[in-house]
Structure formats: structure tokens, C-alpha cells
Design a protein around this motif. Structure first.
Motif, PDB file in Angstrom:
ATOM      1  N   LYS A  28       0.840  -1.142  -0.166  1.00  8.54           N
ATOM      2  CA  LYS A  28      -0.081  -0.115  -0.218  1.00  8.54           C
ATOM      3  C   LYS A  28       0.967   1.221  -0.067  1.00  8.54           C
ATOM      4  CE  LYS A  28      -4.151  -1.897   2.266  1.00  8.54           C
ATOM      5  NZ  LYS A  28      -5.090  -1.803   3.412  1.00  8.54           N
ATOM      6  N   ILE A  29       0.573   2.341  -0.620  1.00 10.49           N
ATOM      7  CA  ILE A  29       1.314   3.464  -0.934  1.00 10.49           C
ATOM      8  C   ILE A  29       0.264   4.684  -1.159  1.00 10.49           C
ATOM      9  CG2 ILE A  29       1.733   3.320  -3.311  1.00 10.49           C
ATOM     10  CD1 ILE A  29       4.629   3.997  -2.697  1.00 10.49           C
ATOM     11  N   ASN A  30       0.758   5.799  -0.839  1.00 10.81           N
ATOM     12  CA  ASN A  30      -0.054   7.198  -1.151  1.00 10.81           C
ATOM     13  C   ASN A  30       0.664   7.843  -1.676  1.00 10.81           C
ATOM     14  OD1 ASN A  30      -1.798   9.271  -1.371  1.00 10.81           O
ATOM     15  ND2 ASN A  30      -2.077   9.382   1.084  1.00 10.81           N
ATOM     16  N   ASN A  31       0.710   8.339  -3.133  1.00 13.13           N
ATOM     17  CA  ASN A  31       1.411   9.504  -3.786  1.00 13.13           C
ATOM     18  C   ASN A  31       0.684  10.748  -3.886  1.00 13.13           C
ATOM     19  OD1 ASN A  31      -0.814   8.823  -5.814  1.00 13.13           O
ATOM     20  ND2 ASN A  31       0.436   8.937  -7.448  1.00 13.13           N
ATOM     21  N   GLY A  32      -0.284  11.001  -3.081  1.00 11.07           N
ATOM     22  CA  GLY A  32      -1.004  12.224  -2.875  1.00 11.07           C
ATOM     23  C   GLY A  32      -1.742  12.513  -4.154  1.00 11.07           C
ATOM     24  N   ARG A  33      -1.968  11.820  -5.108  1.00 11.78           N
ATOM     25  CA  ARG A  33      -2.804  11.800  -6.172  1.00 11.78           C
ATOM     26  C   ARG A  33      -4.174  11.023  -6.122  1.00 11.78           C
ATOM     27  NH1 ARG A  33      -2.080  16.518  -8.628  1.00 11.78           N
ATOM     28  NH2 ARG A  33       0.151  16.812  -9.343  1.00 11.78           N
TER      29      ARG A  33
END
Length: 200
Positions: free
Chosen positions: A136-141
Motif C-alpha cells: 500500500k502506498i499514497n502518492n498524494g494523487r
């Protein structure tokens, strides 16, 4: 003159009709569709990138990377084969660009680049170069922003002090010497993220 019993029967018929309209499969589907549209779920189908090889050392590298959303987190699933063996720091990176041959920069809108080994954007292969898993990751988009971007796979990150033997000519005599080579991982695979049953 309508008897009380007849009125009850008519009311029961109306109630049955209302229930039939509300709970019929057609109405259920319409209600579910409206609910999904309000939530935006209908548009957020899983995005899948079919991975093709980029590096001559792994010409048969292939597989897929898929992205779905869990609230604001991107869930990245992958299944890959014919890659580097026993790679414990191979990376998955999302890029902006026009094609796998014309990439811009890693795509994110956060203070730090999340597409790093330390950020958890990693796939680990076995000795046969196979890998399967998720992170899981969050690229701010948001979903719509990441749609149709490019997934790029990298081999293991190398030490900055990596050296290689290179043949050189010194006074007409050929000899082997150690020379610094460019550090960092190589791109070994790429594919465009396309929503299921859709096109970019």
C-alpha cells in the motif's frame, strides 16, 4: 359499497406493488448504480498495467501490476516473472509521460517521493525471477489523476561505490582496470495503467 375487507385487500395489493417496484432486481440495480455513482465507485475500476521488458538482460520479463484504492491508499498488486533472481530491493515506480519510451518524472504530490525502497514500493523475487504480492502506498494523487500513467519496474538499487572491470588501452597495451560505473537501478519493465474495460 366497499367492505372493510375489500379495502384491506386493496391496500395489501398496493403495498405488494410498492414492494415489488422497490425490491425488483431492476430497481435494486438502479439504486445500487445511483449509490455507486454518488460514491464514485463506478468510475474507480481496478487499473491494470501489462508489463513488457525494457532491458536486454531480462528480455522475457513480463507480468502485470494492478492498482485499486482503499480510501486514500493505493493498493498495488503485482505478479511478475523472468526478472532478476533473488532481488530484494526491486522497485515499482509510477511515472508520468507519453509512453514507456518517453517518460517524465516519478508521479507524486507529497513532500517526499514515496516510490522508493524505504517507502515500501518494492517487489521481491525468488531465485527464478518470479514475484507476487502487494503493498500500500499514497502518492498524494486521486484515482482520476493516476489513470493512464506508467508503471516502471527497476532492478536492485546499487551501491554508489559499485565498480566494474573495463578494458582500456595504455601505451598500446590492453589491460583491465577498475572504473566507476553509473550507480542506481535500471529500468527492466514498463506498462500503462488502464482501467478495466476501458481505454486511455
Amino acid at each position: 359499497m366497499i367492505s372493510v375487507g375489500s379495502v384491506s385487500a386493496m391496500e395489501s395489493a398496493k403495498d405488494l406493488s410498492r414492494k415489488k417496484n422497490v425490491y425488483s432486481p431492476r430497481m435494486q440495480n438502479k439504486r445500487a448504480l445511483k449509490k455507486d455513482k454518488n460514491k464514485g465507485d463506478v468510475e474507480e475500476k481496478p487499473m491494470v498495467a501489462s508489463i513488457g521488458a525494457l532491458d536486454e538482460y531480462f528480455p522475457n520479463f513480463k507480468g502485470f501490476v494492478a492498482i485499486e484504492y482503499d480510501d486514500d491508499m493505493m493498493v498495488v498488486d503485482f505478479s511478475l516473472r523472468n526478472g532478476p533472481g533473488r532481488c530484494d530491493k526491486c522497485k515499482v515506480v509510477l511515472y508520468d509521460g507519453d509512453s514507456c519510451d518517453d517518460l517524465d518524472d516519478p508521479y507524486y504530490y507529497t513532500d517526499d517521493n514515496p516510490w522508493t525502497v524505504d517507502g515500501g514500493s518494492v517487489f521481491v523475487t525468488n531465485k527464478n525471477g518470479r514475484a507476487a504480492g502487494f503493498f500500500k502506498i499514497n502518492n498524494g494523487r486521486k484515482y482520476k489523476d493516476n489513470k493512464c500513467k506508467y508503471i516502471v519496474l527497476f532492478d536492485k538499487e546499487e551501491d554508489d561505490d559499485r565498480r566494474r572491470l573495463e578494458r582500456s588501452t595504455n601505451g598500446g597495451t590492453r589491460e583491465l582496470k577498475k572504473k566507476k560505473s553509473p550507480s542506481g537501478p535500471k529500468k527492466i519493465g514498463c506498462g500503462q495503467l488502464v482501467p478495466e474495460d476501458d481505454v486511455c
